[in-house]
Design a protein around this motif. Structure first.
Motif, PDB file in Angstrom:
ATOM      1  N   GLN A 133       0.842  -1.189   0.000  1.00 43.82           N
ATOM      2  CA  GLN A 133       0.000   0.000   0.000  1.00 43.82           C
ATOM      3  C   GLN A 133       0.881   1.245   0.000  1.00 43.82           C
ATOM      4  O   GLN A 133       1.852   1.325   0.750  1.00 43.82           O
ATOM      5  N   ALA A 134       0.550   2.186  -0.852  1.00 45.00           N
ATOM      6  CA  ALA A 134       1.290   3.450  -0.901  1.00 45.00           C
ATOM      7  C   ALA A 134       0.310   4.584  -1.152  1.00 45.00           C
ATOM      8  O   ALA A 134      -0.516   4.499  -2.047  1.00 45.00           O
ATOM      9  N   GLY A 135       0.421   5.616  -0.350  1.00 42.06           N
ATOM     10  CA  GLY A 135      -0.345   6.826  -0.583  1.00 42.06           C
ATOM     11  C   GLY A 135       0.528   7.819  -1.330  1.00 42.06           C
ATOM     12  O   GLY A 135       1.756   7.756  -1.257  1.00 42.06           O
ATOM     13  N   VAL A 136      -0.105   8.725  -2.053  1.00 37.41           N
ATOM     14  CA  VAL A 136       0.635   9.711  -2.839  1.00 37.41           C
ATOM     15  C   VAL A 136       0.141  11.105  -2.462  1.00 37.41           C
ATOM     16  O   VAL A 136      -1.058  11.352  -2.437  1.00 37.41           O
ATOM     17  N   MET A 137       1.101  11.980  -2.172  1.00 39.44           N
ATOM     18  CA  MET A 137       0.777  13.378  -1.903  1.00 39.44           C
ATOM     19  C   MET A 137       1.635  14.234  -2.816  1.00 39.44           C
ATOM     20  O   MET A 137       2.775  13.868  -3.120  1.00 39.44           O
ATOM     21  N   PRO A 138       1.108  15.357  -3.281  1.00 37.09           N
ATOM     22  CA  PRO A 138       1.924  16.221  -4.139  1.00 37.09           C
ATOM     23  C   PRO A 138       3.082  16.822  -3.357  1.00 37.09           C
ATOM     24  O   PRO A 138       3.001  17.016  -2.148  1.00 37.09           O
ATOM     25  N   ALA A 139       4.156  17.090  -4.061  1.00 36.26           N
ATOM     26  CA  ALA A 139       5.309  17.789  -3.495  1.00 36.26           C
ATOM     27  C   ALA A 139       5.519  19.039  -4.331  1.00 36.26           C
ATOM     28  O   ALA A 139       5.097  19.099  -5.485  1.00 36.26           O
ATOM     29  N   GLY A 140       6.173  20.011  -3.775  1.00 36.61           N
ATOM     30  CA  GLY A 140       6.431  21.250  -4.501  1.00 36.61           C
ATOM     31  C   GLY A 140       7.703  21.150  -5.314  1.00 36.61           C
ATOM     32  O   GLY A 140       8.460  20.194  -5.219  1.00 36.61           O
ATOM     33  N   GLU A 155       4.574  15.178   8.663  1.00 37.48           N
ATOM     34  CA  GLU A 155       3.815  15.230   9.909  1.00 37.48           C
ATOM     35  C   GLU A 155       2.856  14.047   9.997  1.00 37.48           C
ATOM     36  O   GLU A 155       2.689  13.457  11.071  1.00 37.48           O
ATOM     37  N   LEU A 156       2.264  13.675   8.866  1.00 39.68           N
ATOM     38  CA  LEU A 156       1.340  12.551   8.850  1.00 39.68           C
ATOM     39  C   LEU A 156       2.061  11.242   9.183  1.00 39.68           C
ATOM     40  O   LEU A 156       1.577  10.466   9.999  1.00 39.68           O
ATOM     41  N   VAL A 157       3.228  10.984   8.583  1.00 41.76           N
ATOM     42  CA  VAL A 157       3.926   9.725   8.893  1.00 41.76           C
ATOM     43  C   VAL A 157       4.397   9.705  10.345  1.00 41.76           C
ATOM     44  O   VAL A 157       4.390   8.641  10.979  1.00 41.76           O
ATOM     45  N   ALA A 158       4.785  10.851  10.888  1.00 40.92           N
ATOM     46  CA  ALA A 158       5.163  10.899  12.301  1.00 40.92           C
ATOM     47  C   ALA A 158       3.963  10.532  13.174  1.00 40.92           C
ATOM     48  O   ALA A 158       4.096   9.763  14.136  1.00 40.92           O
ATOM     49  N   GLU A 159       2.795  11.045  12.822  1.00 40.57           N
ATOM     50  CA  GLU A 159       1.564  10.727  13.562  1.00 40.57           C
ATOM     51  C   GLU A 159       1.193   9.246  13.404  1.00 40.57           C
ATOM     52  O   GLU A 159       0.812   8.588  14.373  1.00 40.57           O
ATOM     53  N   LEU A 160       1.304   8.719  12.193  1.00 35.49           N
ATOM     54  CA  LEU A 160       1.005   7.296  11.966  1.00 35.49           C
ATOM     55  C   LEU A 160       1.934   6.404  12.787  1.00 35.49           C
ATOM     56  O   LEU A 160       1.506   5.397  13.356  1.00 35.49           O
ATOM     57  N   ASN A 161       3.215   6.762  12.849  1.00 33.72           N
ATOM     58  CA  ASN A 161       4.168   5.991  13.652  1.00 33.72           C
ATOM     59  C   ASN A 161       3.885   6.127  15.146  1.00 33.72           C
ATOM     60  O   ASN A 161       3.970   5.160  15.886  1.00 33.72           O
ATOM     61  N   ARG A 162       3.528   7.336  15.570  1.00 33.47           N
ATOM     62  CA  ARG A 162       3.245   7.578  16.997  1.00 33.47           C
ATOM     63  C   ARG A 162       2.037   6.783  17.466  1.00 33.47           C
ATOM     64  O   ARG A 162       2.036   6.224  18.550  1.00 33.47           O
ATOM     65  N   THR A 163       1.012   6.710  16.620  1.00 31.08           N
ATOM     66  CA  THR A 163      -0.226   6.024  17.010  1.00 31.08           C
ATOM     67  C   THR A 163      -0.207   4.529  16.675  1.00 31.08           C
ATOM     68  O   THR A 163      -1.109   3.808  17.070  1.00 31.08           O
ATOM     69  N   GLY A 164       0.800   4.081  15.923  1.00 33.29           N
ATOM     70  CA  GLY A 164       0.853   2.665  15.549  1.00 33.29           C
ATOM     71  C   GLY A 164      -0.166   2.298  14.481  1.00 33.29           C
ATOM     72  O   GLY A 164      -0.580   1.136  14.374  1.00 33.29           O
ATOM     73  N   ALA A 165      -0.572   3.258  13.674  1.00 36.76           N
ATOM     74  CA  ALA A 165      -1.584   3.019  12.634  1.00 36.76           C
ATOM     75  C   ALA A 165      -1.099   1.977  11.629  1.00 36.76           C
ATOM     76  O   ALA A 165       0.079   1.918  11.300  1.00 36.76           O
ATOM     77  N   ARG A 166      -2.028   1.175  11.156  1.00 34.43           N
ATOM     78  CA  ARG A 166      -1.694   0.144  10.183  1.00 34.43           C
ATOM     79  C   ARG A 166      -2.181   0.496   8.779  1.00 34.43           C
ATOM     80  O   ARG A 166      -1.804  -0.145   7.812  1.00 34.43           O
ATOM     81  N   GLU A 167      -3.016   1.509   8.697  1.00 33.40           N
ATOM     82  CA  GLU A 167      -3.577   1.936   7.409  1.00 33.40           C
ATOM     83  C   GLU A 167      -3.442   3.440   7.261  1.00 33.40           C
ATOM     84  O   GLU A 167      -3.417   4.171   8.242  1.00 33.40           O
ATOM     85  N   LEU A 168      -3.405   3.889   6.015  1.00 33.95           N
ATOM     86  CA  LEU A 168      -3.417   5.318   5.726  1.00 33.95           C
ATOM     87  C   LEU A 168      -4.826   5.864   5.921  1.00 33.95           C
ATOM     88  O   LEU A 168      -5.807   5.137   5.709  1.00 33.95           O
TER      89      LEU A 168
END
Length: 174
Positions: A133-140, A155-168
Motif C-alpha cells: 500500500q502506498a499513498g501519494v501526496m503532491p510535493a512542490g 507530519e502525517l507519517v510521524a503521527e502514523l508511527n506515533r499512534t501505531g496506525a496500520r492503514e493510511l
C-alpha cells in the motif's frame, strides 16, 4: 589548468560520482539498528543517473548523492521522488507514504500504466513479490533546489508511527 592536469581531475570526479551513486544511504534514525532490523529500499532503475530519484526521506535530503539503496528505520516513511527531465521524465515531484517492515527489502519501480509525463511508482515487497500500500501526496518544486516535500506528509507519517496506525487515512490518495 592544462589538459595534462585536467584529465586526472576529471577522472577522479567521474570515479567519485560513480562511487557515490553505488553507495547506500542510511537514515539517521536507523544508525543504531542491526542489519536484520532495517527496512531496505532499492531503486529498480539501472542507470547511473536514474529516470526517477529520491530527493527526501521524511523531509530530510539524503544529500547530493544518488544512491541505489536506502537503509531505513521500519515504520511509515514519506519518500519524496522527482523525475529526471534530462532523461525525458517530467520533474513532477511526489511524496509516497509507505509502511516498511523490519528485516524486509523493497523495490520501487515504474507503475505499468506509466507515461513519462505522469509517472507513478509501485513499491514492491521483494520477499512477498507483491505491491504494498502506498499513498501519494503532491510535493512542490523549486527551480533552484528541486523537489520540496510537503511538510504535511512528514507530519502525517510521524503521527502514523506515533499512534501505531496500520492503514493510511481515507483522505490520502492511493
Amino acid at each position: 589548468m592544462t589538459a595534462r592536469t585536467a584529465r586526472p581531475l576529471l577522472t577522479a570526479l567521474a570515479l567519485a560520482t560513480f562511487l557515490t551513486a553505488c553507495a547506500t544511504y542510511r537514515m539517521d534514525a536507523a544508525e543504531h539498528l542491526a542489519e536484520e532490523e532495517l527496512a531496505v529500499l532499492t531503486m529498480s532503475f539501472p542507470r547511473l543517473l536514474p529516470e526517477i530519484f529520491v530527493t527526501h526521506i521524511d523531509c530530510v535530503s539524503p544529500g547530493f548523492t544518488s544512491p541505489k539503496s536506502f537503509q531505513l528505520a521500519p515504520g511509515w516513511r514519506a519518500i519524496t521522488l522527482q523525475g529526471n527531465p534530462d532523461l525525458g521524465m517530467a520533474p513532477d515531484p511526489k511524496t509516497y507514504l509507505v509502511q516498511l517492515l523490519p528485516g524486509r527489502a523493497y523495490t520501487y519501480l515504474p507503475d505499468p500504466n506509466n507515461s513519462t509525463n505522469t509517472w507513478l511508482l509501485a513499491f514492491v515487497d521483494d520477499a512477498a513479490d507483491r505491491r504494498i500500500q502506498a499513498g501519494v501526496m503532491p510535493a512542490g518544486m523549486n527551480l533552484l533546489t528541486g523537489a520540496r516535500p510537503n511538510p504535511e506528509a512528514c507530519e502525517l507519517v510521524a503521527e502514523l508511527n506515533r499512534t501505531g496506525a496500520r492503514e493510511l487515512p481515507d483522505w490520502v490518495r492511493r
